[in-house]
Design a protein around this motif. Sequence first.
Motif, PDB file in Angstrom:
ATOM      1  N   THR A  86     -11.416  -0.250  -7.540  1.00 17.42           N
ATOM      2  CA  THR A  86      -9.971  -0.117  -7.698  1.00 17.42           C
ATOM      3  C   THR A  86      -9.622  -0.148  -9.177  1.00 17.42           C
ATOM      4  O   THR A  86     -10.287  -0.821  -9.965  1.00 17.42           O
ATOM      5  N   GLY A 117      -3.635   2.249  -3.761  1.00 18.96           N
ATOM      6  CA  GLY A 117      -3.795   2.792  -2.421  1.00 18.96           C
ATOM      7  C   GLY A 117      -2.432   2.806  -1.760  1.00 18.96           C
ATOM      8  O   GLY A 117      -1.419   3.107  -2.388  1.00 18.96           O
ATOM      9  N   GLN A 127      -7.492  -3.788  -2.537  1.00 15.68           N
ATOM     10  CA  GLN A 127      -7.551  -2.590  -1.690  1.00 15.68           C
ATOM     11  C   GLN A 127      -8.217  -1.450  -2.456  1.00 15.68           C
ATOM     12  O   GLN A 127      -7.890  -1.207  -3.611  1.00 15.68           O
ATOM     13  N   ALA A 164      -8.917   1.738  -4.306  1.00 11.49           N
ATOM     14  CA  ALA A 164      -7.962   2.667  -4.922  1.00 11.49           C
ATOM     15  C   ALA A 164      -8.687   3.519  -5.955  1.00 11.49           C
ATOM     16  O   ALA A 164      -8.568   3.298  -7.159  1.00 11.49           O
ATOM     17  N   SER A 217      -6.304   5.372  -0.205  1.00  4.20           N
ATOM     18  CA  SER A 217      -7.653   4.955  -0.586  1.00  4.20           C
ATOM     19  C   SER A 217      -8.683   6.070  -0.469  1.00  4.20           C
ATOM     20  O   SER A 217      -9.836   5.887  -0.867  1.00  4.20           O
TER      21      SER A 217
END
Length: 412
Positions: free
Chosen positions: A159, A224, A232, A234, A379
Amino acid sequence: MSLGRYRGMVLFVGDEELCDMMRETFRVFDLGMYNSERYEYFMLHRTELERDTKSTSQVWRASVTKGLASVTAKTLYEDDVDRVIVSVQKGNSRGLMKAVAWNTDVVAVLDQPMIVPTFEREFTPNAVIPDLISQVSEAELRLFLEYLTGEAIASNITTRNSYSVTTPTGILIAQAYIQNYLIQLGFQVELHSFRNDMANNIVAVWPGQTGEIVVLGTHYDSRGTLNASPTQPAPGANDDGSGTAMLLEIARIISASGALFSMTIHLNFYAGEEQGLIGSGVLAQRYLDRNEQLAAMLQADMTAYRLTGQPELAIPFDSATDSLVDYVTRVVGEYVPELPVGRTTVCCSDQRSFFQRGFPALQFFENTGPIQDPQYHNSNDVVNRAGFSFLQMAEQTKALLAVTAELAEVVN
């Protein structure tokens, strides 16, 4: 890119005469001369889902109402569909991001009137530029991008969310990668800190012969479906790994060619874009406070998605200086004639931070019409998928480099 649709409402702050003048054309919500020492103001915008119904709008509104109550935010305005304007006590803005993160874009409202920027520059073709842009490489763009998304074997990035500063596979890996690469190329590099809980902006300087500055911008942060999640996944290949890779490729070519320019070039990599243009807002304000001479600010954001058809360049109407748009159109027509230039209503990226402070600005975007990338703010925004086009990226990189070299007056 922090917001996909933002045309039905324009926010002006504090300038009553300007608001009165614009009301006939735009639906304006005027915050007036508010107390900016205690409060911050935000617009919450519901993003459209693939299957969007009246019930999803109702669920969104209920979620926002609950979230606002948790951070004691005050609702100042709401329409019937997908916009809410709120005031939040300073210090609670991150709580707001978390409270209303689901299916919501958050746009910060400036605490000063908007200044309309102007741009005046003659266009004279330069014989050096065709050789420069011929060096743009799709292979190099892919190398940069697959590292930033974590798709390269050597990269463990999961991410680039601006809040992922404590995540072992987060944005600080990307920050170090960009910083170190630019230092190796010979740029003067600054890490510009603006918040303790976010990654830094990166400013890379290629000195010119005068004090006038051409700014190229991109945001290297990603998101995301949740714009404040530090964990999360990303990858952010298109939004905005594409713009980030473009600037790295331009840096590579400038360094390898040993190009000299009349103007100084700043390559700015912003954090906090996905949370409301935060990093670029602070940095643009610093340029203003220092009374620096910016010839123009050119933003690259979402430049790689092209499922069918030939590459194109679209310039958003939002936060675009008309005379600069005309100049870019002429320059691209001269040096990259195979790349048609059009306009789009999509919005909003970091050029807005500069435009609102009186600097000539515009954005490079991938297509006319609305956002077409189905993995926008998702994502699954990765490199290796249908519709991700390095040809599209390469053509836009040539165009951005040509405009930069022409504007900054390359001399060898």
